[in-house]
Design an enzyme around this catalytic site. Sequence first.
Site, PDB file in Angstrom:
ATOM      1  N   GLU A   1      49.541  33.187 -25.822  1.00 50.22           N
ATOM      2  CA  GLU A   1      50.670  32.962 -26.733  1.00 50.22           C
ATOM      3  C   GLU A   1      51.990  33.208 -26.036  1.00 50.22           C
ATOM      4  O   GLU A   1      52.085  34.086 -25.189  1.00 50.22           O
ATOM      5  CB  GLU A   1      50.618  33.983 -27.873  1.00 50.22           C
ATOM      6  CG  GLU A   1      49.511  33.780 -28.828  1.00 50.22           C
ATOM      7  CD  GLU A   1      49.481  34.898 -29.861  1.00 50.22           C
ATOM      8  OE1 GLU A   1      50.528  35.524 -30.127  1.00 50.22           O
ATOM      9  OE2 GLU A   1      48.392  35.125 -30.399  1.00 50.22           O
TER      10      GLU A   1
ATOM     11  N   CYS B   1      51.936  40.580 -31.337  1.00 51.82           N
ATOM     12  CA  CYS B   1      51.253  40.116 -30.126  1.00 51.82           C
ATOM     13  C   CYS B   1      49.790  39.812 -30.385  1.00 51.82           C
ATOM     14  O   CYS B   1      49.059  40.629 -30.902  1.00 51.82           O
ATOM     15  CB  CYS B   1      51.266  41.202 -29.058  1.00 51.82           C
ATOM     16  SG  CYS B   1      52.858  41.862 -28.731  1.00 51.82           S
TER      17      CYS B   1
HETATM   18  N1  SAH Z   1      51.533  45.958 -22.454  1.00 59.53           N
HETATM   19  C1  SAH Z   1      52.953  45.984 -22.481  1.00 59.53           C
HETATM   20  C2  SAH Z   1      53.606  44.714 -22.990  1.00 59.53           C
HETATM   21  C3  SAH Z   1      53.001  43.998 -24.160  1.00 59.53           C
HETATM   22  S1  SAH Z   1      53.188  44.686 -25.745  1.00 59.53           S
HETATM   23  C4  SAH Z   1      53.437  47.184 -23.250  1.00 59.53           C
HETATM   24  O1  SAH Z   1      52.610  47.949 -23.746  1.00 59.53           O
HETATM   25  O2  SAH Z   1      54.624  47.416 -23.312  1.00 59.53           O
HETATM   26  C5  SAH Z   1      54.892  44.534 -26.129  1.00 59.53           C
HETATM   27  C6  SAH Z   1      55.392  45.561 -27.099  1.00 59.53           C
HETATM   28  O3  SAH Z   1      54.900  45.318 -28.425  1.00 59.53           O
HETATM   29  C7  SAH Z   1      54.929  46.972 -26.756  1.00 59.53           C
HETATM   30  O4  SAH Z   1      55.988  47.870 -26.964  1.00 59.53           O
HETATM   31  C8  SAH Z   1      53.819  47.193 -27.747  1.00 59.53           C
HETATM   32  O5  SAH Z   1      53.556  48.547 -27.902  1.00 59.53           O
HETATM   33  C9  SAH Z   1      54.382  46.499 -28.967  1.00 59.53           C
HETATM   34  N2  SAH Z   1      53.413  46.159 -30.000  1.00 59.53           N
HETATM   35  C10 SAH Z   1      52.142  45.751 -29.881  1.00 59.53           C
HETATM   36  N3  SAH Z   1      51.581  45.539 -31.082  1.00 59.53           N
HETATM   37  C11 SAH Z   1      52.537  45.803 -31.991  1.00 59.53           C
HETATM   38  C12 SAH Z   1      52.570  45.785 -33.394  1.00 59.53           C
HETATM   39  N4  SAH Z   1      51.506  45.441 -34.120  1.00 59.53           N
HETATM   40  N5  SAH Z   1      53.735  46.114 -33.996  1.00 59.53           N
HETATM   41  C13 SAH Z   1      54.827  46.460 -33.268  1.00 59.53           C
HETATM   42  N6  SAH Z   1      54.853  46.507 -31.944  1.00 59.53           N
HETATM   43  C14 SAH Z   1      53.717  46.202 -31.306  1.00 59.53           C
END
Ligand code: SAH
Length: 354
Positions: A93, A334
């Site tokens: 995505e 995500c």
């Molecule tokens: N692995 C990396 C980048 C991808 S996630 C990381 O952990 O930073 C990108 C951001 O979205 C991260 O801050 C992650 O914690 C957040 N994230 C993932 N799922 C989420 C959700 N359901 N609600 C809000 N933020 C979320």
Amino acid sequence: MEKKDIKSLTLTELKAEMAALGEKPFRAVQLYEWMHRKLARGYEEMRNIPAAMKTKCGESYHYTVLKTVAVQESAIDGTKKYLFALSDGNMVESVWMRYKHGNSVCISSQVGCRMGCRFCASTLDGLVRNLSASEMLDQIYAITLETGERVSNVVVMGSGEPLDNYENVLRFITMLTDENGLHMSQRNVTVSTCGIVPKMRELAKEKLQITLALSLHAATDEKRRKLMPIANQFTLAELMDCCAYYFEQTGRRITFEYSLVRNVNDTRKDAETLAALIRGLNCHVNLIPVNPVRERDYVQSERQAVEAFAALLAKKGINATVRREMGRDIDGACGQLRRRFLDNSSAGENLSVN
Ligand code: SAH
């Protein structure tokens, strides 16, 4: 032997490859320009490259292109979410967002993820594989072609943990910011990590001018361990040291990502603990109301709690913003679109999007 991926080669590497094929260096420059500036989707578009050379390249290399499987457009803010199929049929995505200061694309760095964060949909089925540099570039290229608009900012915040795919992500940044390609400024690139300390230190030594975002989400080790398994490997003390080191090496202020989950990490005490933890660091805090994921039971913080949290940080002199939720109506979190698609297609249903 597997063919080399021609779109993941830097210009210097491509020149060496072309020399080995008996081609002149200027041919490598032309080829690179077609791939990374004109965003050609195949050799057939390359008008000034001789047919014999195209054939040779076709035989010697793999040329990545993404197939658009689905596009969802938000009726609220015009944000578009793309589901792309890679050459091997795996799907990733990407998200396109229009802001006042320009268009931003959020790309994935892996198919799936193995970090296991509790609130995240990308990690539910684990890691499938790393993306190559070209597959990361292709997400930006495909969206540029589809929207007909320039992308000015890139955030590596989609599915996957970029620092778990370190070499390819670094190569991707090099090529994205190369003057022979899209020539994006490093300052317009953000890489977000769950906090793999040794890799963050390695990245610091590269002295890039990108923004590093650290997904914090909790201000005590105990709480963070409940949300993010990576917290069992590295303590907050180690992480904070590492952030200070990153700033020292690069002069770039760190962004802390903090997703607010109702009654889990959004109380006044949580805000105070966070303020104490990051005091003195040159940083910025992004507060994000957690995006509910079907498979998990985390609930968004109430608006009031979010505002109170932000206000408390501000009072302590900490730079904080509440991130505007983009594309709330289109599987914003995500990995959600991919999951929905995989679920539905395995059940033999047709997913209607667009
Ligand atoms: N692995 C990396 C980048 C991808 S996630 C990381 O952990 O930073 C990108 C951001 O979205 C991260 O801050 C992650 O914690 C957040 N994230 C993932 N799922 C989420 C959700 N359901 N609600 C809000 N933020 C979320």
